[in-house]
Design a protein around this motif. Sequence first.
Motif, PDB file in Angstrom:
ATOM      1  N   ALA A 107      90.550-109.146 -27.198  1.00 58.20           N
ATOM      2  CA  ALA A 107      91.984-108.891 -27.060  1.00 58.20           C
ATOM      3  C   ALA A 107      92.348-108.821 -25.574  1.00 58.20           C
ATOM      4  CB  ALA A 107      92.373-107.581 -27.748  1.00 58.20           C
TER       5      ALA A 107
ATOM      6  N   GLU B 140      97.752-100.689 -28.603  1.00 57.01           N
ATOM      7  CA  GLU B 140      97.156-101.771 -29.382  1.00 57.01           C
ATOM      8  C   GLU B 140      98.184-102.795 -29.842  1.00 57.01           C
ATOM      9  OE1 GLU B 140      96.673 -98.590 -29.966  1.00 57.01           O
ATOM     10  OE2 GLU B 140      94.547 -98.123 -30.153  1.00 57.01           O
ATOM     11  N   GLU B 141      99.436-102.367 -30.089  1.00 57.32           N
ATOM     12  CA  GLU B 141     100.437-103.279 -30.600  1.00 57.32           C
ATOM     13  C   GLU B 141     100.858-104.319 -29.568  1.00 57.32           C
ATOM     14  OE1 GLU B 141     103.626-100.917 -32.048  1.00 57.32           O
ATOM     15  OE2 GLU B 141     102.456-100.041 -33.676  1.00 57.32           O
TER      16      GLU B 141
ATOM     17  N   PRO C  18      97.627-109.195 -27.327  1.00 56.56           N
ATOM     18  CA  PRO C  18      97.362-110.468 -27.978  1.00 56.56           C
ATOM     19  C   PRO C  18      95.901-110.856 -27.834  1.00 56.56           C
ATOM     20  CG  PRO C  18      98.283-110.877 -25.830  1.00 56.56           C
ATOM     21  CD  PRO C  18      98.225-109.374 -25.996  1.00 56.56           C
TER      22      PRO C  18
ATOM     23  N   THR D 238      98.927-105.238 -34.963  1.00 60.65           N
ATOM     24  CA  THR D 238      99.460-106.213 -34.032  1.00 60.65           C
ATOM     25  C   THR D 238     100.878-106.536 -34.441  1.00 60.65           C
ATOM     26  OG1 THR D 238      99.168-108.358 -32.977  1.00 60.65           O
ATOM     27  CG2 THR D 238      98.612-108.223 -35.306  1.00 60.65           C
TER      28      THR D 238
ATOM     29  N   GLY E  63      93.417-108.081 -36.966  1.00 60.84           N
ATOM     30  CA  GLY E  63      94.239-107.539 -35.894  1.00 60.84           C
ATOM     31  C   GLY E  63      93.433-106.801 -34.852  1.00 60.84           C
ATOM     32  N   VAL E  64      94.123-106.026 -34.027  1.00 57.31           N
ATOM     33  CA  VAL E  64      93.510-105.246 -32.953  1.00 57.31           C
ATOM     34  C   VAL E  64      93.099-103.878 -33.499  1.00 57.31           C
ATOM     35  CG1 VAL E  64      93.837-104.283 -30.650  1.00 57.31           C
ATOM     36  CG2 VAL E  64      94.988-106.413 -31.280  1.00 57.31           C
TER      37      VAL E  64
END
Length: 432
Positions: free
Chosen positions: A206, A214-215, A218, A306, A318-319
């Motif tokens: 990431a 985290e959101e 990318p 994410t 996702g992350v």
Amino acid sequence: MSTSMIEMLGNAGATRPVGLYQLQKDVLEDFRYTDSDGSGIDVAVIDTGVAPVDGLDGDKVLHGPDLSFEGTDPQVAYLDTYGHGTHMAGIIAGDRDGHPGVAPGARIVSVKVAGHDGITTVPQVVAAIDWVVEHRDTDGLNIRVLNLSLGQAGVTDHRGDLLSAAAERAWNAGIFVVVAGGNRGAAPGHLDSPAIDPYVMTVGGADNSSGVDEELQPVTDWSSRGDGSRNPDLVAPGLSIASYRVPGSAVDVAAPSARYGSDLFLGSGTSQSAAVISGVAARMFDHFPNMTNDQLKETLRRNTETELDFGAEAIGTGVIDAEDAYEDPKYDRPPQSFAPAAGRGTGIAAPSGATWSGGGWSGATWSGATWSGLAWTGATWSGATWSGATWSGAPWSGATWSGATWSGATWSGATWSGATWSGATWSGNGWS
């Protein structure tokens, strides 16, 4: 037995934005989310060895066999002359005031498979995995996590793959196997081996340069994509992560721009991302000792975030959100049931049926830098950069350091502080 190239999967395409060190320090702090710090958990790191730098000295690191080409040289055996393994160990479990790893209470078990030039092969890595499996709970060890920040390109199906088979043996023995997905970006193809194996925990990189939330993270442009069938399970921070520097190592000499201060180094890649997840796994097992590998894998996969529109081929689920994972173990998740890799079985033996016996590997024994009974050739760990600076080797003369000194630990001749494996027992806390 395959002799294909195995590559180190860290340090690719790194950048160094303004204020990045403080940002990365915050990133790792974000994963130390509970009072459980990994105490009582051993994390095996199959890599280039671990140097006795500050934070990874004394009893913090135990050394298994040195299966690299440097294994018979008493001046450099077990030591990290390359600089990668120490970086991974620091991220996972470094214990230094001001810059600890994700799980500073955990202990590292280092198995060295590559020296200052990064040379290793599939047989060396398979032998290292099998050693970890056989000795996972002997002489006070409690190896619950295995970090593999390496990979072999060109494998399209795990079912006939020797590395995947070895990784599955470890998984079935109760060791949570964390594998770097690869640094080949969006180019057509597959994840590297053994990341391609569906049983293990495969981690992509990431881009954490925009913040620690985290959101906002990318996927990086260098993190390998899956093929839609086998994708990364998730992604974790992997851009210019600060960890411990090994002065005079190959990457340290070749990429001085990646140094931060006197004792830290910035590295990027799915290697670093995998190390973050290995630290998280150690903390989870510390707090939830009865959790199975399959339960932990699904817990981590389900607790990701994410807000960005990336496909599963790039980011998996996702992350990682480590705090949510800690609060949501969900023990009721079913076991995985994929087709096994060739030669998996339930035993500890290598694919040929050979096993470790004490400190030796019977059936195919190690003799210096050659196999006895099995022929193999070397392969370089290439295609990597440190903090945007490419490298192609480093000054080296015989078995001596090129004008370098250890930071945080003394090193004179062949004497250093640590612990090594001798036969079937640990030989104390030092050797000469």
